[in-house]
Write a protein that holds these residues in place. Structure first.
Motif, short mmCIF file in Angstrom:
data_model
loop_
_atom_site.label_atom_id
_atom_site.label_comp_id
_atom_site.label_asym_id
_atom_site.label_seq_id
_atom_site.Cartn_x
_atom_site.Cartn_y
_atom_site.Cartn_z
N SER A 88 0.82 -1.21 0.00
CA SER A 88 0.00 0.00 0.00
C SER A 88 0.86 1.27 0.00
CB SER A 88 -0.96 0.00 1.19
OG SER A 88 -0.27 -0.11 2.41
N ASP A 89 1.96 1.27 0.75
CA ASP A 89 2.84 2.44 0.77
C ASP A 89 3.42 2.71 -0.61
OD1 ASP A 89 2.42 2.76 3.48
OD2 ASP A 89 4.33 1.89 4.09
N THR A 90 3.89 1.66 -1.25
CA THR A 90 4.45 1.79 -2.59
C THR A 90 3.41 2.30 -3.57
OG1 THR A 90 6.06 0.04 -2.22
CG2 THR A 90 5.47 0.49 -4.50
N THR A 91 2.20 1.78 -3.46
CA THR A 91 1.14 2.17 -4.39
C THR A 91 0.77 3.63 -4.23
OG1 THR A 91 0.33 -0.10 -4.48
CG2 THR A 91 -1.21 1.64 -5.13
N ARG A 92 0.70 4.11 -3.01
CA ARG A 92 0.40 5.54 -2.81
C ARG A 92 1.44 6.43 -3.50
NH1 ARG A 92 -0.84 3.42 2.34
NH2 ARG A 92 -3.09 3.50 2.78
N VAL A 93 2.71 6.09 -3.31
CA VAL A 93 3.78 6.86 -3.93
C VAL A 93 3.68 6.77 -5.45
CG1 VAL A 93 6.29 6.95 -4.26
CG2 VAL A 93 5.34 6.68 -1.97
N ILE A 147 -5.70 1.19 -6.00
CA ILE A 147 -5.64 1.14 -7.47
C ILE A 147 -7.02 1.34 -8.08
CG2 ILE A 147 -5.17 -0.38 -9.42
CD1 ILE A 147 -2.88 -1.59 -7.69
N ARG A 148 -8.01 0.66 -7.53
CA ARG A 148 -9.37 0.77 -8.07
C ARG A 148 -9.91 2.21 -7.99
NH1 ARG A 148 -12.29 -3.97 -8.81
NH2 ARG A 148 -11.24 -5.90 -8.15
N ASP A 153 -5.94 3.64 -15.86
CA ASP A 153 -6.30 2.47 -16.67
C ASP A 153 -5.57 1.26 -16.07
OD1 ASP A 153 -7.81 4.03 -18.37
OD2 ASP A 153 -6.14 4.39 -19.74
N TRP A 154 -6.19 0.66 -15.08
CA TRP A 154 -5.49 -0.35 -14.30
C TRP A 154 -5.94 -1.76 -14.67
CZ3 TRP A 154 -9.02 -3.28 -11.70
CH2 TRP A 154 -10.24 -2.69 -11.34
N TYR A 203 -7.98 -6.12 -20.67
CA TYR A 203 -8.32 -6.35 -19.26
C TYR A 203 -8.30 -5.05 -18.45
CZ TYR A 203 -7.77 -11.17 -20.66
OH TYR A 203 -7.91 -12.38 -21.31
N LEU A 204 -8.74 -3.96 -19.07
CA LEU A 204 -8.82 -2.69 -18.36
C LEU A 204 -9.84 -2.78 -17.24
CD1 LEU A 204 -8.65 0.06 -21.15
CD2 LEU A 204 -6.88 -0.59 -19.51
N ARG A 205 -9.44 -2.36 -16.07
CA ARG A 205 -10.28 -2.35 -14.86
C ARG A 205 -10.87 -3.72 -14.57
NH1 ARG A 205 -10.75 2.66 -17.28
NH2 ARG A 205 -9.96 4.34 -15.95
N ASP A 206 -10.08 -4.75 -14.86
CA ASP A 206 -10.40 -6.13 -14.50
C ASP A 206 -9.34 -6.63 -13.52
OD1 ASP A 206 -12.77 -6.77 -15.76
OD2 ASP A 206 -11.79 -7.34 -17.64
N ALA A 207 -9.69 -7.69 -12.79
CA ALA A 207 -8.75 -8.28 -11.84
C ALA A 207 -8.76 -9.80 -12.01
CB ALA A 207 -9.12 -7.90 -10.40
N PRO A 208 -8.21 -10.29 -13.13
CA PRO A 208 -8.27 -11.72 -13.41
C PRO A 208 -7.39 -12.55 -12.50
CG PRO A 208 -6.92 -10.62 -15.04
CD PRO A 208 -7.56 -9.54 -14.21
#
Length: 212
Positions: A88-93, A147-148, A153-154, A203-208
């Motif tokens: 989570s820390d890495t993602t915020r940065v 991320i969501r 475009d995740w 797979y834009l905005r998908d979580a396969p």
């Protein structure tokens, strides 16, 4: 394309670097030990840094077409069992840096058991998961939430049990929740999925969930 791979020195990250270079892409490989990546290629830019350090992540993000996050914890019992906020820390940065740089495409590896995929684990799977991985995956779930909510475009990628076998390039990409299940998947096949999804914007905005 020009790809930034965070967590590039080991595991899925290193396999992604190799496969992306083989596809002819420019790769910026970011990791604490990036300077020790044993690959020599004119299209490889090794960036040594801490993914939680905004001053180091910002320049790494600048000018890339897509970011692939493949961070992992050390494969030791203490590392797996203790509480962590690495993901989570890495993602915020990273999200802040991507927005500042105008980079929109993000692919992030979490795992089967993160987010709502945890509800698809069997009772036996949950016993082992709760004993060893629950703390790390709680932070991966927090990472997925960030991320969501990012507006980028995740694609969130949830591999099953990782192996070091040769990639087959034949694996299941389970998008619908009713198809999610655990299983084996090679790190090379996860890399294959990441690079091709970056290339074609799928797979834009998908979580396969990925399994063999």
């Amino acid at each position: 394309m020009k790809l930034l791979v965070i967590g590039a020195s080991k595991g899925i990250g290193l396999e992604t670097v190799r496969y992306a270079l083989g596809r002819g892409h420019e790769v910026r490989a970011f990791a604490r030990s990036a300077d020790r990546i044993a690959i020599d290629d004119a299209k490889l830019d090794k960036r040594t840094g801490d993914a939680r350090n905004a001053a180091e992540v910002g320049p790494a993000v600048d000018g890339v077409d897509a970011v692939i996050v493949a961070l992992g914890l050390p494969k030791t019992l203490p590392a797996m069992m203790q509480k962590t906020t690495l993901f989570s820390d890495t993602t915020r940065v990273l999200l802040s840096a991507m927005k500042a740089a105008g980079v929109q495409r993000l692919l992030a590896v979490t795992g089967f058991g993160a987010g709502e995929s945890r509800t698809k684990m069997s009772t036996v799977e949950k016993l082992g998961f709760n004993a060893l991985l629950a703390r790390a995956y709680a932070d991966k779930t927090a990472q997925e939430g960030l991320i969501r909510a990012s507006g980028l475009d995740w694609t969130i990628v949830r591999p099953g049990i990782l192996t070091s076998t040769a990639p087959s390039h034949a694996y299941d990409v389970n998008v619908e929740p009713e198809t999610w299940h655990n299983g084996l998947i090679s790190r090379g096949d996860v890399a294959h999925f990441l690079v091709h999804a970056a290339e074609d914007g799928s797979y834009l905005r998908d979580a396969p969930v990925l399994t063999r």
